[in-house]
Design a protein around this motif. Structure first.
Motif, short mmCIF file in Angstrom:
data_model
loop_
_atom_site.label_atom_id
_atom_site.label_comp_id
_atom_site.label_asym_id
_atom_site.label_seq_id
_atom_site.Cartn_x
_atom_site.Cartn_y
_atom_site.Cartn_z
N GLN A 1 0.84 -1.20 0.00
CA GLN A 1 0.00 0.00 0.00
C GLN A 1 0.88 1.25 0.00
N PRO B 1 4.51 8.26 5.05
CA PRO B 1 4.50 6.79 5.11
C PRO B 1 3.44 6.28 6.09
N PRO B 2 2.92 5.07 5.88
CA PRO B 2 1.80 4.55 6.68
C PRO B 2 2.05 4.54 8.18
N TYR C 1 10.80 0.35 3.02
CA TYR C 1 9.67 0.75 2.18
C TYR C 1 8.49 -0.20 2.38
N GLN C 2 8.78 -1.50 2.31
CA GLN C 2 7.72 -2.50 2.47
C GLN C 2 7.15 -2.51 3.89
N GLY D 1 6.60 0.13 5.57
CA GLY D 1 5.76 1.31 5.74
C GLY D 1 6.38 2.43 6.53
#
Length: 496
Positions: free
Chosen positions: A136, A213-214, A306-307, A309
């Motif tokens: 996402q 970022p999340p 990055y993965q 979040g």
């Protein structure tokens, strides 16, 4: 200019026959007041201004040095606002559909299941990054900055030539072209109101910082950096300009480190967390732990952060699957599929050489067509049939037969032309327009974009690396009449 300039063979941006078009009349009148000596002096002054400011680009593979100033031409492309409104709507529509495609292709893949796009065109694409599946991205936006290349045909109709969704360059030249025009040709900037550029960097920064970022703490302001490959990159000036005007740090891979799935910048005060990376290096060089292990440009384990979040990467990783030249032909279908709208800006007709019938027809008509490598950019590995020798055509036939999926073909469009003043004379040159779309919570289109010009007479290649140059681009709101009752003058940015 009339005696030296023939505008009859192609659609001309400035002239209708021997007469300037209405939106060019006042400019043409002022231009005609300059003597030959004045024009040549202003040309030298403009080139000196670019050199003095260090406005350069790099040409790889040349023996006479790589650093060059951007060739600049003083005759602007002028677009009436009504026409610009149509262009603006068209590029916004296109970027919205392409973003929805990227969300889908790294998510549910509905467009593939419904058969609108061949699955192998995505899954066998070298720019499709499997590790992005299910990830996402911030604000569901893969495309922070897009560069949409437009051309005009012999009827003056705009077509999209190419979508640039990975690392579109050149935005700095839009601003520098305007500044040089103000400095060298102040006489032009009266009797017009032209859409200004002065707030565009604020819009761009707002779009940049929207990509939190999340898992970033809600009470902290995001910290953004621009990741460059360094001084030897062809677009390094672009990187420096943007970092300065966005007021963010310019960093190289060695300046960043990943710890506990978070990214930090090394400073003299210690490590400082980074939340948003506007990267100007390609996917394959971003993270040597995931992509090319020999990369010295990226940051080890960046993809893990990055993965997880903890950091945003702009433009998103894996965007290349959407701006591949083979995928280009399907963008009108994407617009209909995701938006239930008809495309505002049409594509150029494109032949897929993986299709036996299309390939057979193309191989018989190569002297009429333009052949492009779907992975190349900058005008490289491209054949322009009408200008090619028999040997060049034979070579490209071999390339196509060996790897047909790697190439597409398009008709040779009679690109529009505009006057250029180079080497002491006016002559017609082919032009295109790169329109920049900045996307965050809102979508902004830079007024005018970058008009690129094929300065080599008769050439169709506008890329700076292939001898092209640039022009200022004016979006003309209106033309003002000189009022007898007032001595007030409207200048370029609309102030009085």
């Amino acid at each position: 200019m009339k005696k030296l300039y023939d505008s009859s063979l192609f659609f001309d941006e400035m002239f209708d026959g021997n007469k300037p078009k209405p939106h060019y009349r006042s400019f043409h009148h002022k231009l005609s007041l300059f003597s030959q000596e004045q024009l040549e002096e202003k040309y030298r002054q403009a080139q000196a201004s670019f050199l003095r400011q260090g406005i350069t680009f790099t040409v790889y593979g040349t023996q006479d040095g790589t650093e060059r100033t951007m060739p600049f031409d003083c005759v602007p492309i002028i677009i009436p606002q009504r026409q610009w409104t149509h262009i603006e709507a068209g590029v916004k529509q296109r970027v919205e559909a392409l973003n929805l495609f990227l969300q889908d292709v790294y998510g549910q893949q509905n467009i593939l299941r419904d058969g609108l796009i061949p699955r192998q065109l995505v899954e066998n694409n070298p720019y499709f990054k499997h590790m992005m599946t299910g990830l996402q991205v911030p604000i569901k936006n893969h495309i922070f900055l897009a560069g949409i290349d437009l051309i005009r045909d012999e009827k003056g109709l705009y077509h999209v030539l190419e979508d640039n969704l990975r690392n579109p360059s050149g935005i700095s030249y839009v601003f520098e072209n305007r500044d040089v025009m103000k400095e060298v040709y102040p006489e032009f900037f009266s009797k017009h109101t032209i859409l200004p550029l002065d707030k565009q960097m604020c819009y761009m920064k707002k779009a940049l910082l929207a990509h939190r970022p999340p898992f970033m703490q809600a009470d902290r302001e995001p910290k953004a950096v621009l990741l460059t490959a360094g001084i030897y990159n062809s677009a390094y000036y672009d990187h420096v300009f943007l970092a300065q005007h966005l007021n963010i740090k310019l960093v190289e891979g060695r300046d960043l480190v990943v710890q506990d799935m978070k990214v930090y910048m090394k400073t003299i005060y210690g490590l400082q967390q980074v939340d948003i990376i506007y990267r100007r290096i390609d996917d394959d060089f971003l993270d040597p732990a995931v992509f090319r292990e020999d990369s010295l440009l990226g940051v080890p384990h960046l993809m893990a952060a990055y993965q997880a979040g903890h950091v945003a990467i702009l433009n998103a990783v894996g965007n290349g699957v959407a701006d591949d030249k083979a995928m280009y032909a399907y963008v009108p279908d994407m617009i209909r599929y995701y938006l239930q709208e008809e495309p505002i800006l049409p594509n150029v007709k494109t032949y897929h050489l993986g299709d036996d019938k299309q390939r057979e027809w193309v191989l018989k008509h190569m002297q009429e067509l333009v052949i492009k490598n779907v992975s190349a950019s900058g005008g490289y590995d491209m054949l322009i049939g009408p200008h090619a020798s028999e040997e060049e055509i034979a070579l490209f036939k071999q390339k196509i037969c060996k790897n047909p999926l790697q190439y597409i073909a398009q008709p040779t469009i009679k690109l529009s032309r505009a006057p250029a003043f180079q080497n002491g004379r006016f002559y017609p040159c082919h032009v295109d327009l790169r329109v920049y779309v900045m996307k965050g919570e809102d979508c902004y289109v830079l007024p005018g974009g970058l008009s690129r010009v094929a300065l080599e007479e008769g050439s169709l290649v506008v890329n700076s690396s292939q001898g092209g140059g640039a022009k200022d681009t004016w979006i003309l709101k209106e033309e003002l009449q000189h009022a007898k009752s007032s001595s007030r003058r409207v200048v370029l940015d609309g102030s009085v």
